[in-house]
Every structure is written in C-alpha cells, then in structure tokens.
Scaffold this motif. Structure first.
Motif, PDB file in Angstrom:
ATOM      1  N   GLY A 100       7.964  -4.204  -0.764  1.00 31.89           N
ATOM      2  CA  GLY A 100       7.056  -5.195  -1.337  1.00 31.89           C
ATOM      3  C   GLY A 100       7.652  -5.834  -2.577  1.00 31.89           C
ATOM      4  O   GLY A 100       8.873  -5.880  -2.747  1.00 31.89           O
ATOM      5  N   VAL A 101       6.790  -6.307  -3.439  1.00 31.28           N
ATOM      6  CA  VAL A 101       7.265  -7.006  -4.635  1.00 31.28           C
ATOM      7  C   VAL A 101       8.129  -6.062  -5.479  1.00 31.28           C
ATOM      8  O   VAL A 101       7.844  -4.860  -5.570  1.00 31.28           O
ATOM      9  CB  VAL A 101       6.088  -7.532  -5.469  1.00 31.28           C
ATOM     10  CG1 VAL A 101       5.365  -8.646  -4.733  1.00 31.28           C
ATOM     11  CG2 VAL A 101       5.118  -6.414  -5.798  1.00 31.28           C
ATOM     12  N   PRO A 102       9.201  -6.577  -6.105  1.00 32.69           N
ATOM     13  CA  PRO A 102      10.080  -5.721  -6.913  1.00 32.69           C
ATOM     14  C   PRO A 102       9.343  -4.963  -8.013  1.00 32.69           C
ATOM     15  O   PRO A 102       9.744  -3.852  -8.386  1.00 32.69           O
ATOM     16  CB  PRO A 102      11.089  -6.716  -7.498  1.00 32.69           C
ATOM     17  CG  PRO A 102      11.113  -7.849  -6.523  1.00 32.69           C
ATOM     18  CD  PRO A 102       9.706  -7.955  -6.010  1.00 32.69           C
ATOM     19  N   ALA A 103       8.261  -5.539  -8.551  1.00 34.83           N
ATOM     20  CA  ALA A 103       7.524  -4.876  -9.632  1.00 34.83           C
ATOM     21  C   ALA A 103       6.984  -3.524  -9.181  1.00 34.83           C
ATOM     22  O   ALA A 103       6.861  -2.595  -9.991  1.00 34.83           O
ATOM     23  CB  ALA A 103       6.372  -5.775 -10.109  1.00 34.83           C
ATOM     24  N   PHE A 104       6.669  -3.398  -7.894  1.00 34.13           N
ATOM     25  CA  PHE A 104       6.191  -2.109  -7.367  1.00 34.13           C
ATOM     26  C   PHE A 104       7.275  -1.046  -7.549  1.00 34.13           C
ATOM     27  O   PHE A 104       6.997   0.067  -8.012  1.00 34.13           O
ATOM     28  CB  PHE A 104       5.830  -2.259  -5.894  1.00 34.13           C
ATOM     29  CG  PHE A 104       5.364  -0.981  -5.246  1.00 34.13           C
ATOM     30  CD1 PHE A 104       4.032  -0.616  -5.295  1.00 34.13           C
ATOM     31  CD2 PHE A 104       6.257  -0.152  -4.591  1.00 34.13           C
ATOM     32  CE1 PHE A 104       3.589   0.564  -4.705  1.00 34.13           C
ATOM     33  CE2 PHE A 104       5.835   1.027  -3.990  1.00 34.13           C
ATOM     34  CZ  PHE A 104       4.498   1.390  -4.049  1.00 34.13           C
ATOM     35  N   GLY A 105       8.513  -1.397  -7.176  1.00 33.09           N
ATOM     36  CA  GLY A 105       9.622  -0.461  -7.347  1.00 33.09           C
ATOM     37  C   GLY A 105       9.904  -0.178  -8.816  1.00 33.09           C
ATOM     38  O   GLY A 105      10.187   0.960  -9.193  1.00 33.09           O
ATOM     39  N   ASP A 106       9.834  -1.229  -9.638  1.00 36.30           N
ATOM     40  CA  ASP A 106      10.102  -1.041 -11.074  1.00 36.30           C
ATOM     41  C   ASP A 106       9.128  -0.034 -11.680  1.00 36.30           C
ATOM     42  O   ASP A 106       9.531   0.878 -12.420  1.00 36.30           O
ATOM     43  CB  ASP A 106       9.981  -2.383 -11.802  1.00 36.30           C
ATOM     44  CG  ASP A 106      11.014  -3.393 -11.323  1.00 36.30           C
ATOM     45  OD1 ASP A 106      11.995  -2.964 -10.678  1.00 36.30           O
ATOM     46  OD2 ASP A 106      10.829  -4.593 -11.566  1.00 36.30           O
ATOM     47  N   PHE A 107       7.837  -0.214 -11.383  1.00 38.88           N
ATOM     48  CA  PHE A 107       6.844   0.713 -11.936  1.00 38.88           C
ATOM     49  C   PHE A 107       6.997   2.110 -11.345  1.00 38.88           C
ATOM     50  O   PHE A 107       6.772   3.104 -12.044  1.00 38.88           O
ATOM     51  CB  PHE A 107       5.425   0.184 -11.680  1.00 38.88           C
ATOM     52  CG  PHE A 107       4.970  -0.804 -12.708  1.00 38.88           C
ATOM     53  CD1 PHE A 107       4.626  -0.391 -13.992  1.00 38.88           C
ATOM     54  CD2 PHE A 107       4.883  -2.152 -12.411  1.00 38.88           C
ATOM     55  CE1 PHE A 107       4.215  -1.301 -14.947  1.00 38.88           C
ATOM     56  CE2 PHE A 107       4.482  -3.071 -13.357  1.00 38.88           C
ATOM     57  CZ  PHE A 107       4.142  -2.646 -14.636  1.00 38.88           C
ATOM     58  N   PHE A 133      -3.801   6.477  -9.715  1.00 39.89           N
ATOM     59  CA  PHE A 133      -3.574   5.041  -9.917  1.00 39.89           C
ATOM     60  C   PHE A 133      -2.513   4.505  -8.962  1.00 39.89           C
ATOM     61  O   PHE A 133      -2.670   3.434  -8.400  1.00 39.89           O
ATOM     62  CB  PHE A 133      -3.141   4.772 -11.364  1.00 39.89           C
ATOM     63  CG  PHE A 133      -4.281   4.659 -12.321  1.00 39.89           C
ATOM     64  CD1 PHE A 133      -4.629   3.439 -12.883  1.00 39.89           C
ATOM     65  CD2 PHE A 133      -5.032   5.770 -12.662  1.00 39.89           C
ATOM     66  CE1 PHE A 133      -5.695   3.331 -13.760  1.00 39.89           C
ATOM     67  CE2 PHE A 133      -6.091   5.682 -13.534  1.00 39.89           C
ATOM     68  CZ  PHE A 133      -6.434   4.465 -14.088  1.00 39.89           C
ATOM     69  N   PHE A 134      -1.420   5.256  -8.811  1.00 46.89           N
ATOM     70  CA  PHE A 134      -0.265   4.720  -8.097  1.00 46.89           C
ATOM     71  C   PHE A 134      -0.349   4.947  -6.586  1.00 46.89           C
ATOM     72  O   PHE A 134       0.073   4.101  -5.812  1.00 46.89           O
ATOM     73  CB  PHE A 134       1.020   5.359  -8.630  1.00 46.89           C
ATOM     74  CG  PHE A 134       2.234   4.506  -8.415  1.00 46.89           C
ATOM     75  CD1 PHE A 134       2.659   3.613  -9.382  1.00 46.89           C
ATOM     76  CD2 PHE A 134       2.950   4.571  -7.235  1.00 46.89           C
ATOM     77  CE1 PHE A 134       3.758   2.809  -9.185  1.00 46.89           C
ATOM     78  CE2 PHE A 134       4.059   3.774  -7.023  1.00 46.89           C
ATOM     79  CZ  PHE A 134       4.467   2.889  -8.008  1.00 46.89           C
ATOM     80  N   TYR A 135      -0.877   6.086  -6.192  1.00 45.44           N
ATOM     81  CA  TYR A 135      -0.835   6.426  -4.762  1.00 45.44           C
ATOM     82  C   TYR A 135      -2.172   6.239  -4.044  1.00 45.44           C
ATOM     83  O   TYR A 135      -2.199   5.888  -2.866  1.00 45.44           O
ATOM     84  CB  TYR A 135      -0.400   7.888  -4.593  1.00 45.44           C
ATOM     85  CG  TYR A 135       1.007   8.170  -5.038  1.00 45.44           C
ATOM     86  CD1 TYR A 135       2.096   7.978  -4.177  1.00 45.44           C
ATOM     87  CD2 TYR A 135       1.271   8.638  -6.319  1.00 45.44           C
ATOM     88  CE1 TYR A 135       3.384   8.241  -4.587  1.00 45.44           C
ATOM     89  CE2 TYR A 135       2.558   8.912  -6.738  1.00 45.44           C
ATOM     90  CZ  TYR A 135       3.606   8.709  -5.868  1.00 45.44           C
ATOM     91  OH  TYR A 135       4.890   8.965  -6.291  1.00 45.44           O
ATOM     92  N   SER A 184       0.843  -1.185   0.000  1.00 50.70           N
ATOM     93  CA  SER A 184       0.000   0.000   0.000  1.00 50.70           C
ATOM     94  C   SER A 184       0.885   1.242   0.000  1.00 50.70           C
ATOM     95  O   SER A 184       1.794   1.373   0.827  1.00 50.70           O
ATOM     96  CB  SER A 184      -0.910  -0.003   1.232  1.00 50.70           C
ATOM     97  OG  SER A 184      -1.652   1.196   1.288  1.00 50.70           O
ATOM     98  N   ALA A 185       0.614   2.164  -0.921  1.00 50.75           N
ATOM     99  CA  ALA A 185       1.463   3.359  -1.050  1.00 50.75           C
ATOM    100  C   ALA A 185       1.490   4.177   0.235  1.00 50.75           C
ATOM    101  O   ALA A 185       2.480   4.823   0.545  1.00 50.75           O
ATOM    102  CB  ALA A 185       0.963   4.221  -2.212  1.00 50.75           C
TER     103      ALA A 185
END
Length: 287
Positions: A216-223, A283-285, A61-62
């Motif tokens: 969290g999952v690396p994809a969160f950081g990537d995006f 979308f992101f936050y 969660s952001a």
C-alpha cells in the motif's frame, strides 16, 4: 549567621536517603522516564492516526499484510501477531511473579520468573525480526505501482494514479485490484484493456522499504518500521536490563542489600513496554 537563619536539627532533617513521596529516587526517576516515553509513543501513534485518516481510502488493511505463520502454509491473518502479543503479555505475568518473589526474598523464585521473562522477551524480539523479514521480502506475486494518470472510479470520483499500489488478484496476473472499494466492500478490479491502460508507466515492486511498499502507500511501511522498530528497541533494552539483573541475582547482590527493589524498577519498565504494545497492536493491526 543572620538573624533570620533557622537552626536545623541534624537528627530530624531529611538526609536525602528517601524521596519525600515514600518511594526511592530510583523508582521516581523511572516513573519520570516512563511518562516522558509514554508521551513520545503517544506522539507517534497520533501521527499514525492523522496520516491514516488522510489516506483512509487507500490505507492497506493489516489483515491482508501480516498473514504468515512459521511452518504453516496459506494465509493466517494476524495469527502470528496475536501469538507475539500473547508471549509479551505472559512475560509481564512472569515479571509480576518475579517482583512478588523478590518481596519475599526468595532468590530461587526470582531467578525462575526473571529467566522466563527474559525468554519471553527474546521470543518476541526474534518474532518481530521474522515479521520484518517477511514484510521487507514481500510476496511472490508482488504488486504494481501505477504511473502518472487519472482514473474514474465507479462512484464517479476522479483520482490520480501516480504512486498508487494495485495488487494482482491471482498468479495469472489477468486481474488488477485497486486499493479503493466499491459499495459492496470489494476491491475494485480491472481487467482487459482497462487494466492495460492503467499499467502504462507502471512498475512491479516486491516487498517494502522506506520508499516503496507493495502492500500500500509508503507511509504504511514507514510507520510500521518506525513504530514497531522503536518498540522493539525498548523490548531488547528491557531484555538486556533483565539479564544484567538476573546475573546480579545469581551473584547475590540484592540479598546483600536486603531488598530486590531493582527487580521492581525494571518490572515497571517491562510492564510499560507491554502496555505500549497493546496500544500499538490495537492501533496498527486491529483498527
């Protein structure tokens, strides 16, 4: 000349100076660029949504990630992001005023409002760099990236633990919070031997990069890096464009041309950048 050739009156023929839709070619090309850019951002956000849906059970969660605020102690979820958003929206307002002043050929007011727009853009870009720094640096507690294994959740679901990020509940590091939640909406906590069992093969990580992410999952950081970085590049480019036009206004370039259409064109770009951020922010936050 052939028999089917039609003679064109040079006085009535379109000379190419104006576009057929009543706007200049410069504005039309700007609109084409913005539409293509909107499709690019739309693709990024769609990819983000699909990936998030795939990892919906463990997606961070952001409001638990972006909690810093300059010169303030404690957690302030999304407060600084809200401040950045406010600054960018206000810069769009000053850009509108700059365009309006340009229509009135008020060189002094164009300089004032365009200067404030540049200042707002610089604050936003600087704030984004600050936010990136904290995201990369991470927290003092860090997190734990679990190793290969399986875990049975209270619901009975068996999950694989390899690569899963778990957080410490406190500085004592005697309770581990898993990314899954129970029926009450709380993160599942492990203590004692149960915690030691899942810590076998695990490693502590701090901060986030394109491979590891303590939040969290690396994809969160990537995006996060990709989408906010791409948008930040747009904002920085807009600041540079605004600055170039600001210098031209000082030199009286647009006074000599008899119009401030260039301010309008860069204004379209700036409003687009602001609009995209509203979607990124939502979308992101927020969602």
């Amino acid at each position: 000349m052939g028999a089917n050739t039609t003679a064109v009156d040079a006085k009535t023929a379109w000379g190419g100076g104006r576009a057929p839709f009543g706007i200049s070619y410069g504005k039309m090309m700007m609109w084409f660029f913005l539409i293509s850019d909107a499709l690019t951002f739309g693709g990024f956000l769609a990819s983000y949504g699909l990936t998030r849906h795939h990892f919906q059970d463990i997606w961070p969660s952001a409001e638990n990630v972006f909690t810093h605020f300059p010169f303030l102690e404690g957690d302030h979820p999304l407060l600084y992001v809200a401040f950045m958003t406010f600054i960018l929206i206000m810069s769009s307002v000053t850009m509108v005023l700059a365009v309006e002043a340009g229509h009135r050929m008020s060189r002094r007011e164009v300089l004032i409002w365009l200067g404030l727009t540049i200042l707002g853009g610089l604050i936003f870009v600087g704030s984004q760099a600050w936010e990136w720094y904290h995201f990369i640096h991470g927290t003092e507690l860090g997190a734990v990236e679990l190793g290969k294994g399986y875990l049975t959740l209270p619901s009975g679901q068996v999950v694989e633990t390899k690569g899963i990020i778990a957080r410490w509940a406190s500085e004592a590091k005697d309770t581990l919070l898993l990314p899954w939640k129970d029926d009450a909406g709380n993160y599942i906590a492990l203590t004692g031997q149960e915690m030691q069992k899942v810590l076998a093969g695990a490693k502590e990580i701090f901060g986030a990069n394109l491979i590891h992410n303590e939040y969290g999952v690396p994809a969160f950081g990537d995006f996060f890096f990709f989408i906010t970085g791409f948008h930040g590049t747009h904002v920085f480019s807009g600041v540079v464009l605004n600055f170039v036009i600001f210098i031209n206004v000082i030199k009286g370039t647009y006074e000599k041309r008899g119009h401030y259409e260039m301010v309008e064109k860069v204004g379209l770009y700036w409003h687009f950048v602001d609009l995209v951020w509203v979607f990124v922010f939502t979308f992101f936050y927020l969602v």
